[in-house]
Motif scaffolding. Structure first.
Motif, PDB file in Angstrom:
ATOM      1  N   ALA A 182      65.167  20.929  14.265  1.00  0.00           N
ATOM      2  CA  ALA A 182      65.337  20.328  15.356  1.00  0.00           C
ATOM      3  C   ALA A 182      65.073  21.104  16.482  1.00  0.00           C
ATOM      4  CB  ALA A 182      66.780  19.767  15.392  1.00  0.00           C
ATOM      5  N   ALA A 183      65.630  22.353  16.705  1.00  0.00           N
ATOM      6  CA  ALA A 183      65.169  23.083  17.839  1.00  0.00           C
ATOM      7  C   ALA A 183      63.686  23.482  17.919  1.00  0.00           C
ATOM      8  CB  ALA A 183      66.067  24.500  17.788  1.00  0.00           C
ATOM      9  N   PHE A 184      62.934  23.664  16.755  1.00  0.00           N
ATOM     10  CA  PHE A 184      61.647  23.844  16.903  1.00  0.00           C
ATOM     11  C   PHE A 184      60.769  22.653  16.952  1.00  0.00           C
ATOM     12  CE2 PHE A 184      63.063  27.490  13.801  1.00  0.00           C
ATOM     13  CZ  PHE A 184      63.581  28.080  14.885  1.00  0.00           C
ATOM     14  N   GLN A 185      61.357  21.099  17.267  1.00  0.00           N
ATOM     15  CA  GLN A 185      60.362  20.200  17.174  1.00  0.00           C
ATOM     16  C   GLN A 185      60.049  19.748  18.472  1.00  0.00           C
ATOM     17  OE1 GLN A 185      61.667  15.912  15.205  1.00  0.00           O
ATOM     18  NE2 GLN A 185      62.349  17.726  14.118  1.00  0.00           N
ATOM     19  N   PHE A 186      58.957  20.140  19.117  1.00  0.00           N
ATOM     20  CA  PHE A 186      58.394  20.077  20.409  1.00  0.00           C
ATOM     21  C   PHE A 186      56.813  20.100  20.195  1.00  0.00           C
ATOM     22  CE2 PHE A 186      60.063  24.609  20.281  1.00  0.00           C
ATOM     23  CZ  PHE A 186      58.843  25.285  20.246  1.00  0.00           C
ATOM     24  N   ASN A 187      56.083  19.643  21.033  1.00  0.00           N
ATOM     25  CA  ASN A 187      54.718  19.770  21.209  1.00  0.00           C
ATOM     26  C   ASN A 187      54.355  20.422  22.577  1.00  0.00           C
ATOM     27  OD1 ASN A 187      54.451  18.279  18.713  1.00  0.00           O
ATOM     28  ND2 ASN A 187      54.336  16.283  19.984  1.00  0.00           N
ATOM     29  N   ILE A 188      53.180  21.037  22.633  1.00  0.00           N
ATOM     30  CA  ILE A 188      52.874  21.780  23.912  1.00  0.00           C
ATOM     31  C   ILE A 188      51.329  21.392  24.118  1.00  0.00           C
ATOM     32  CG2 ILE A 188      52.701  24.178  24.755  1.00  0.00           C
ATOM     33  CD1 ILE A 188      54.423  25.218  22.750  1.00  0.00           C
ATOM     34  N   VAL A 230      61.245  22.720  24.918  1.00  0.00           N
ATOM     35  CA  VAL A 230      62.686  22.014  24.502  1.00  0.00           C
ATOM     36  C   VAL A 230      62.517  21.135  23.536  1.00  0.00           C
ATOM     37  CG1 VAL A 230      63.622  22.763  26.752  1.00  0.00           C
ATOM     38  CG2 VAL A 230      62.678  20.393  26.433  1.00  0.00           C
ATOM     39  N   ALA A 231      63.438  20.844  22.669  1.00  0.00           N
ATOM     40  CA  ALA A 231      63.321  19.912  21.284  1.00  0.00           C
ATOM     41  C   ALA A 231      62.767  18.571  22.033  1.00  0.00           C
ATOM     42  CB  ALA A 231      64.632  19.785  20.890  1.00  0.00           C
ATOM     43  N   TRP A 279      64.482  36.140  11.266  1.00  0.00           N
ATOM     44  CA  TRP A 279      64.192  37.086  12.515  1.00  0.00           C
ATOM     45  C   TRP A 279      62.805  36.606  13.058  1.00  0.00           C
ATOM     46  CZ3 TRP A 279      66.047  42.551  13.120  1.00  0.00           C
ATOM     47  CH2 TRP A 279      66.873  42.632  12.220  1.00  0.00           C
ATOM     48  N   LEU A 280      62.046  35.771  12.461  1.00  0.00           N
ATOM     49  CA  LEU A 280      60.779  35.169  13.070  1.00  0.00           C
ATOM     50  C   LEU A 280      61.134  33.983  13.902  1.00  0.00           C
ATOM     51  CD1 LEU A 280      58.323  36.075  10.218  1.00  0.00           C
ATOM     52  CD2 LEU A 280      58.726  37.390  12.197  1.00  0.00           C
ATOM     53  N   SER A 281      62.259  33.626  14.154  1.00  0.00           N
ATOM     54  CA  SER A 281      62.453  32.480  14.794  1.00  0.00           C
ATOM     55  C   SER A 281      62.082  32.457  16.155  1.00  0.00           C
ATOM     56  CB  SER A 281      63.887  31.976  14.836  1.00  0.00           C
ATOM     57  OG  SER A 281      64.886  32.931  15.249  1.00  0.00           O
ATOM     58  N   THR A 282      62.109  33.515  16.863  1.00  0.00           N
ATOM     59  CA  THR A 282      61.471  34.092  18.081  1.00  0.00           C
ATOM     60  C   THR A 282      60.014  33.316  18.250  1.00  0.00           C
ATOM     61  OG1 THR A 282      62.693  36.090  17.873  1.00  0.00           O
ATOM     62  CG2 THR A 282      60.941  35.710  19.787  1.00  0.00           C
ATOM     63  N   ALA A 283      59.276  33.227  17.175  1.00  0.00           N
ATOM     64  CA  ALA A 283      57.993  32.644  17.440  1.00  0.00           C
ATOM     65  C   ALA A 283      58.214  31.185  17.499  1.00  0.00           C
ATOM     66  CB  ALA A 283      57.273  33.422  16.599  1.00  0.00           C
ATOM     67  N   SER A 284      58.759  30.618  16.491  1.00  0.00           N
ATOM     68  CA  SER A 284      58.915  29.220  16.234  1.00  0.00           C
ATOM     69  C   SER A 284      59.562  28.595  17.450  1.00  0.00           C
ATOM     70  CB  SER A 284      59.903  28.886  15.062  1.00  0.00           C
ATOM     71  OG  SER A 284      59.452  29.478  13.774  1.00  0.00           O
ATOM     72  N   GLU A 285      60.494  29.135  18.357  1.00  0.00           N
ATOM     73  CA  GLU A 285      61.009  28.757  19.217  1.00  0.00           C
ATOM     74  C   GLU A 285      60.453  28.974  20.755  1.00  0.00           C
ATOM     75  OE1 GLU A 285      65.121  30.186  19.193  1.00  0.00           O
ATOM     76  OE2 GLU A 285      64.591  31.916  20.105  1.00  0.00           O
ATOM     77  N   TYR A 286      59.533  29.763  20.688  1.00  0.00           N
ATOM     78  CA  TYR A 286      58.596  30.274  21.649  1.00  0.00           C
ATOM     79  C   TYR A 286      59.563  31.084  22.697  1.00  0.00           C
ATOM     80  CZ  TYR A 286      53.875  28.499  20.963  1.00  0.00           C
ATOM     81  OH  TYR A 286      52.763  28.307  20.393  1.00  0.00           O
TER      82      TYR A 286
END
Length: 559
Positions: free
Chosen positions: A501-507, A539-540, A101-108
């Motif tokens: 993989a879907a959460f593997q990004f930098n900002i 995006v990944a 349910w908290l993947s909303t935060a992980s994926e932004y």
């Protein structure tokens, strides 16, 4: 002006996804207070204020307080907000498996104005602000009652705490954006259909006014337990505000006062799962008190359900969603540091659970490292490498009662605020010595600075490293990164990551996607609010070249 209830149709209702849009029958949170938030007016002011006052502190971590008619396991007040904020950072990894349910935060996708996760986070802050306003409105301004004055001071401190859960996330950092719009200020007498965003500076001035009052009027107050606010807490909250504002000398001074009378947890104290009991953990300055009565019908909407490897009535462990530390950070922690064992290593080992047994009645199902492989249908799946064992249960072992408390302020945080404030206000030598003394005495007996694992890391980044390790999972990463103007670095190019993989990004630090958006319930009813814009959902694989000064303090890829 009285606002009418506005019903917004539910667009999506998917049980085990974090992308569900279930914003129905919601009041605008900076508008009139709902009946549940308001105490009934009675002539006996002390009785009325006492009832509302007790409810204010329960509301901070109450399961399903925002959505009581539509129970969700990710609706548990400021505790969920803190966990979500760390999942939006670089150091806490969650799984992408359809049950998070908290993947909303992980994926932004938490910038979607319809989504429940960011809406709950916004609404709980204004629910608490509204409840504090009700308490303040119920007490005559001219009162001389010491009890009522203490209640006013505590209500104002809690109101400031709620604004501190909003201000750093709706606009860029204070020193760059103090004249830019932040969030609306909720006050009595305001036309809530036309209540524009106050500037960042106005919001922080409002926070400081509340905390100045609290500091002054809580002198000598002895609280019944650590769920209430005393002068130490007020100083600590003001230290946080000053740190966000770049007022470093003031932050250092207030942190020094906040920590008075408290000693950090010893190495022995944190060489086992802990961070769950405000009554027995003497290093806590303030906490959210969770009782078994509060969670009897909502065991999944609790901190242990999402954060503890030892909850036998849980959501995360039963769906393979127990949060993990980013291996980039983990690899920077010395093996002589007791905090190295707050997480399973790459072989899923930690000495911290050596004496813990997982039982079925009197039958021991697993003990120590064997717990990692234990599977129990609908209760527990195998634990991944780097899973956290930091957060224990009140009974000291495995428990099906999710009544663990939540640390909202610890003396260790105030020590690190004091050190950072000193370092940035012209007292680097004193700051360096205090840092060495703290870590060497309470966490790593072999610690030195410069850090041998990162000999080129400067003092500012070393202090941030210590914050990231010490306060992992407690909700500080994003606000720290923003005020330090740091990128969010979850992975390095050409280096294996334990992020999905879907959460593997930098900002990048100036990415406008970092600014939270106002939920539709607010913009539909408060016509003066202009929403944040800009940026795009990460995006990944993006920005793999970014570095943050901590996980690559020597300027090289970690090996």
């Amino acid at each position: 002006m009285k606002l009418h209830r506005i019903s917004i149709a539910m667009l999506v209702a998917l049980l085990f996804t974090a992308s569900c849009n279930d914003i129905d029958n919601q009041e605008p949170q900076t508008g009139d207070l709902t009946a549940d938030q308001s105490a009934e007016a009675v002539e006996d002011v002390p009785s009325r204020s006492n009832a509302a006052f007790a409810g204010l502190f329960n509301l901070m971590g109450k399961p399903c307080a925002v959505r009581p008619a539509n129970e969700r396991p990710d609706d548990f007040g400021f505790i969920m907000s803190a966990i979500s904020l760390d999942l939006e950072g670089a150091d806490m990894a969650g799984n992408d498996n359809g049950y998070n349910w908290l993947s909303t935060a992980s994926e932004y996708s938490s910038r979607n104005t319809n989504y429940a996760n960011p809406t709950i986070r916004y609404q709980i802050a204004y629910m608490v602000i509204g409840a504090a306003n009700e308490i303040l409105a119920s007490i005559p301004a001219e009162t001389t009652s010491e009890t009522l004055i203490n209640q006013m001071a505590q209500a104002r401190a809690v109101r400031a705490y709620a604004y501190l859960f909003l201000a750093p996330y709706f606009q860029a950092r204070y020193v760059d954006a103090k004249d830019k719009p932040c969030v609306p200020i909720l006050e009595s007498g305001t036309d809530f259909t036309n209540n524009p965003r106050a500037t960042v500076e106005q919001v922080y001035n409002y926070i400081l006014e509340d905390l100045n009052y609290a500091v002054e009027h809580l002198e000598g107050y002895v609280r019944p337990d650590k769920s209430r606010v005393d002068q130490n807490v007020a100083y600590g909250l003001r230290a946080r505000a000053y740190l966000n504002m770049g007022k470093y000398a003031e932050a250092a001074a207030d942190a020094e006062k906040a920590m008075k009378g408290y000693t950090p947890a010893s190495m022995a104290d944190v060489s086992k799962p802990a961070f769950c009991n405000m009554a027995t953990e003497s290093n806590w300055i303030w906490g959210i008190n969770i009782t078994s009565e509060m969670i009897v019908d909502q065991p999944y909407a609790t901190a242990p359900s999402w954060m503890s490897a030892f909850a036998a009535e849980n959501y995360a462990a039963g769906t393979d969603n127990l949060p993990m530390i980013n291996k980039l950070l983990y690899n920077q922690i010395s093996k002589t540091d007791v905090r190295h064992n707050w997480w399973l290593d790459e072989n899923r080992h930690t000495p911290n659970w050596a004496d813990i047994e997982w039982k079925d009645g009197s039958t021991v199902l697993a003990k120590g490292d064997a717990i990692a492989d234990l599977t129990i249908k609908d209760v527990k799946m195998k634990y991944s490498a780097y899973s956290n064992v930091k957060f224990g249960m009140k009974n000291g072992g495995v428990s099906s009662v999710n009544d663990s408390d939540w640390p909202t302020m610890r003396v260790e945080e105030m020590i690190l605020v004091n050190i950072e404030g000193l370092a940035k206000s012209g007292h680097e030598a004193e700051a360096k010595q205090k840092l060495i003394d703290f870590v060497k005495t309470y966490r790593d007996p072999e610690y030195t600075f410069p850090n041998p694992l990162a000999p080129n890391r400067n003092l500012e980044d070393e202090i941030w490293f210590q914050r990231r390790v010490e306060l992992w999972g407690e909700g500080f990463f994003v606000s720290d990164a923003r005020r330090l103007d740091k990128p969010i670095v979850r992975f390095h190019d050409n280096y294996p990551s334990n992020f999905s993989a879907a959460f593997q990004f930098n900002i990048k630090p100036n990415d406008e996607w970092l600014n939270l958006r106002f939920p539709k319930t607010e913009t539909n009813n408060n016509l003066a609010v202009v929403n944040n814009e800009g940026g795009s959902q990460p995006v990944a694989g993006q920005n793999g070249e970014l570095r943050d000064g901590v996980t690559n303090a020597d300027g090289k890829t970690i090996k």
